[in-house]
Scaffold this motif. Sequence first.
Motif, mmCIF file in Angstrom:
data_model
loop_
_atom_site.group_PDB
_atom_site.id
_atom_site.type_symbol
_atom_site.label_atom_id
_atom_site.label_comp_id
_atom_site.label_asym_id
_atom_site.label_seq_id
_atom_site.Cartn_x
_atom_site.Cartn_y
_atom_site.Cartn_z
ATOM 1 N N ASP A 1 0.860 -1.177 0.000
ATOM 2 C CA ASP A 1 0.000 0.000 0.000
ATOM 3 C C ASP A 1 0.894 1.222 0.000
ATOM 4 O O ASP A 1 1.727 1.392 0.898
ATOM 5 C CB ASP A 1 -0.906 0.010 1.239
ATOM 6 C CG ASP A 1 -1.975 -1.072 1.174
ATOM 7 O OD1 ASP A 1 -2.383 -1.405 0.056
ATOM 8 O OD2 ASP A 1 -2.379 -1.574 2.233
ATOM 9 N N ASP A 2 0.741 2.054 -1.006
ATOM 10 C CA ASP A 2 1.603 3.236 -1.142
ATOM 11 C C ASP A 2 1.029 4.353 -0.275
ATOM 12 O O ASP A 2 0.189 5.142 -0.719
ATOM 13 C CB ASP A 2 1.660 3.659 -2.609
ATOM 14 C CG ASP A 2 2.822 4.603 -2.868
ATOM 15 O OD1 ASP A 2 3.623 4.826 -1.945
ATOM 16 O OD2 ASP A 2 2.925 5.125 -3.990
ATOM 17 N N THR A 3 1.467 4.410 0.971
ATOM 18 C CA THR A 3 0.953 5.376 1.930
ATOM 19 C C THR A 3 1.961 6.493 2.139
ATOM 20 O O THR A 3 3.142 6.238 2.408
ATOM 21 C CB THR A 3 0.640 4.706 3.278
ATOM 22 O OG1 THR A 3 -0.303 3.657 3.063
ATOM 23 C CG2 THR A 3 0.061 5.708 4.257
ATOM 24 N N LEU A 4 1.497 7.708 2.006
ATOM 25 C CA LEU A 4 2.335 8.879 2.212
ATOM 26 C C LEU A 4 2.137 9.365 3.639
ATOM 27 O O LEU A 4 1.024 9.729 4.038
ATOM 28 C CB LEU A 4 1.955 9.986 1.222
ATOM 29 C CG LEU A 4 2.688 11.322 1.366
ATOM 30 C CD1 LEU A 4 4.173 11.151 1.080
ATOM 31 C CD2 LEU A 4 2.087 12.361 0.415
ATOM 32 N N ASP A 5 3.192 9.362 4.425
ATOM 33 C CA ASP A 5 3.150 9.849 5.808
ATOM 34 C C ASP A 5 3.997 11.110 5.907
ATOM 35 O O ASP A 5 5.201 11.083 5.634
ATOM 36 C CB ASP A 5 3.672 8.786 6.777
ATOM 37 C CG ASP A 5 2.791 7.551 6.816
ATOM 38 O OD1 ASP A 5 1.563 7.720 6.931
ATOM 39 O OD2 ASP A 5 3.324 6.429 6.727
ATOM 40 N N ARG A 6 3.365 12.196 6.318
ATOM 41 C CA ARG A 6 4.062 13.486 6.390
ATOM 42 C C ARG A 6 3.691 14.220 7.677
ATOM 43 O O ARG A 6 2.708 13.881 8.352
ATOM 44 C CB ARG A 6 3.701 14.377 5.182
ATOM 45 C CG ARG A 6 3.908 13.736 3.844
ATOM 46 C CD ARG A 6 5.355 13.371 3.591
ATOM 47 N NE ARG A 6 6.179 14.557 3.383
ATOM 48 C CZ ARG A 6 7.497 14.518 3.230
ATOM 49 N NH1 ARG A 6 8.139 13.370 3.291
ATOM 50 N NH2 ARG A 6 8.181 15.624 3.032
ATOM 51 N N ILE A 7 4.487 15.225 7.984
ATOM 52 C CA ILE A 7 4.198 16.102 9.121
ATOM 53 C C ILE A 7 3.571 17.380 8.575
ATOM 54 O O ILE A 7 4.147 18.041 7.701
ATOM 55 C CB ILE A 7 5.468 16.451 9.914
ATOM 56 C CG1 ILE A 7 6.103 15.182 10.473
ATOM 57 C CG2 ILE A 7 5.132 17.420 11.039
ATOM 58 C CD1 ILE A 7 5.248 14.454 11.474
ATOM 59 N N GLY A 8 2.376 17.715 9.048
ATOM 60 C CA GLY A 8 1.683 18.918 8.601
ATOM 61 C C GLY A 8 1.534 19.928 9.731
ATOM 62 O O GLY A 8 1.687 19.604 10.904
ATOM 63 N N SER B 1 4.157 19.095 2.896
ATOM 64 C CA SER B 1 4.844 18.927 1.610
ATOM 65 C C SER B 1 4.897 17.454 1.262
ATOM 66 O O SER B 1 4.873 16.585 2.143
ATOM 67 C CB SER B 1 6.258 19.507 1.675
ATOM 68 O OG SER B 1 7.033 18.816 2.635
ATOM 69 N N ALA B 2 4.993 17.155 -0.034
ATOM 70 C CA ALA B 2 5.079 15.776 -0.515
ATOM 71 C C ALA B 2 6.194 15.694 -1.552
ATOM 72 O O ALA B 2 6.371 16.623 -2.351
ATOM 73 C CB ALA B 2 3.758 15.342 -1.135
ATOM 74 N N PRO B 3 6.981 14.601 -1.551
ATOM 75 C CA PRO B 3 8.023 14.443 -2.572
ATOM 76 C C PRO B 3 7.429 14.541 -3.981
ATOM 77 O O PRO B 3 6.282 14.165 -4.206
ATOM 78 C CB PRO B 3 8.574 13.036 -2.291
ATOM 79 C CG PRO B 3 8.259 12.792 -0.850
ATOM 80 C CD PRO B 3 6.953 13.480 -0.594
ATOM 81 N N GLU B 4 8.231 15.032 -4.906
ATOM 82 C CA GLU B 4 7.719 15.292 -6.245
ATOM 83 C C GLU B 4 7.205 14.032 -6.951
ATOM 84 O O GLU B 4 6.356 14.113 -7.829
ATOM 85 C CB GLU B 4 8.787 15.955 -7.109
ATOM 86 C CG GLU B 4 10.007 15.103 -7.386
ATOM 87 C CD GLU B 4 10.982 15.809 -8.322
ATOM 88 O OE1 GLU B 4 10.532 16.624 -9.135
ATOM 89 O OE2 GLU B 4 12.199 15.556 -8.212
ATOM 90 N N LYS B 5 7.663 12.842 -6.521
ATOM 91 C CA LYS B 5 7.179 11.617 -7.165
ATOM 92 C C LYS B 5 5.695 11.388 -6.892
ATOM 93 O O LYS B 5 5.054 10.595 -7.588
ATOM 94 C CB LYS B 5 7.993 10.410 -6.708
ATOM 95 C CG LYS B 5 7.789 10.003 -5.260
ATOM 96 C CD LYS B 5 8.591 8.758 -4.934
ATOM 97 C CE LYS B 5 8.343 8.290 -3.505
ATOM 98 N NZ LYS B 5 9.096 7.056 -3.198
#
Length: 362
Positions: free
Chosen positions: A55-62, A205-209
């Motif tokens: 599962d391609d899950t994006l985990d970031r700090i907002g 923010s999210a990596p450009e990919k």
Amino acid sequence: MKWVKWILEIVIGVGLLVWAVRLVIHTEPTRAGSAKGERPPPTVYVEKVGAVEMDDTLDRIGTAQARESVVVTAQVAEKITKIHFEDGQAVKRGDVLVELDGAREAVAMLAAELAIAEHARERERLARLVQGNAVPQKDLDDRETRLELARAEKLRVETEQAYRVVKAPFAGVLGLRLVSLGDLVSPGTPIATLIDIDTVYVDFSAPEKYAAKLSAGQAFTAVNEAYPGVTFEGVIKMVEPQVNALTRSVQVRGVVDNAGHRIKPGMLLNVSLSTGVAEVTVVPEAALVSLGEKQFLFTVPEGSDKVARAEVKLGRRVGRWAEVTEGVARGVRIVTEGISVVSDGQRVVVGERLPAQEGKAE
């Protein structure tokens, strides 16, 4: 009986001779190797770098931001005569917060109204005289101009009066009161902060990919350590249409319902966002060797009996798998058993294992 004994002695002697010859043959290579100081190469087992679906899950700090935020200030220099709010009070749009001294404007308004009335009467009189050809049309036109100027003056005074009543520009919650009764304020003097946090923005923010995988309306969850066990639901409001050339990331803004005003502007939120399923390169956790903050694998190239150490970059870890983002390609043989007895460039005997099974990571 002597000849029987003689025959037995001959058989035993031949057997001992054969045993001695065999012992010499088997021990000679070992003795030769020992004389040279060499050890036989260790046996290791390998697997091939494979792929699984994760599962391609994006985990970031907002960071939480108020939907609307403004520092309420005065627009004119004047003394405060009335204050209509308290610290932390909820207000509606248009509620009066502060009144400033408006005595001069009240006098100016009375004068403007009297001037309008006077010019209006004089215009009526001149209009009758123009009809009887008693006065020229120019006199009537001049009076019309004066009447319009008087009306314009009234509008100016009304604007000045409005400046002396400070109102809430939108519904929200006030912060600390920063002024007192009788204070002389000027344009830009802070009176209080007004924020709208019925809903809040969450910026991350999210990596450009991930730029092509994120879009408005996409759902995400957010948590904050101040509220253990509580998950906030949100949706993406917009994705910045350009990539930051320095960080190689895109800025994302989400919206979260904030009933109860639990999320405060400035809070850090752990944002989790699913972007689908992706096939990723993985290696078994058992194959990894840690040296400080770096991670390494021992590879055994096809057709070679020597190991080579390779530094790798890791992503997520699921079950027995570790995602490899840099450093090794799929299909390369890596040591999974016997790692503790090998070093870079060492000869080994390879015991082949089955390739990593492809499928979905559990």
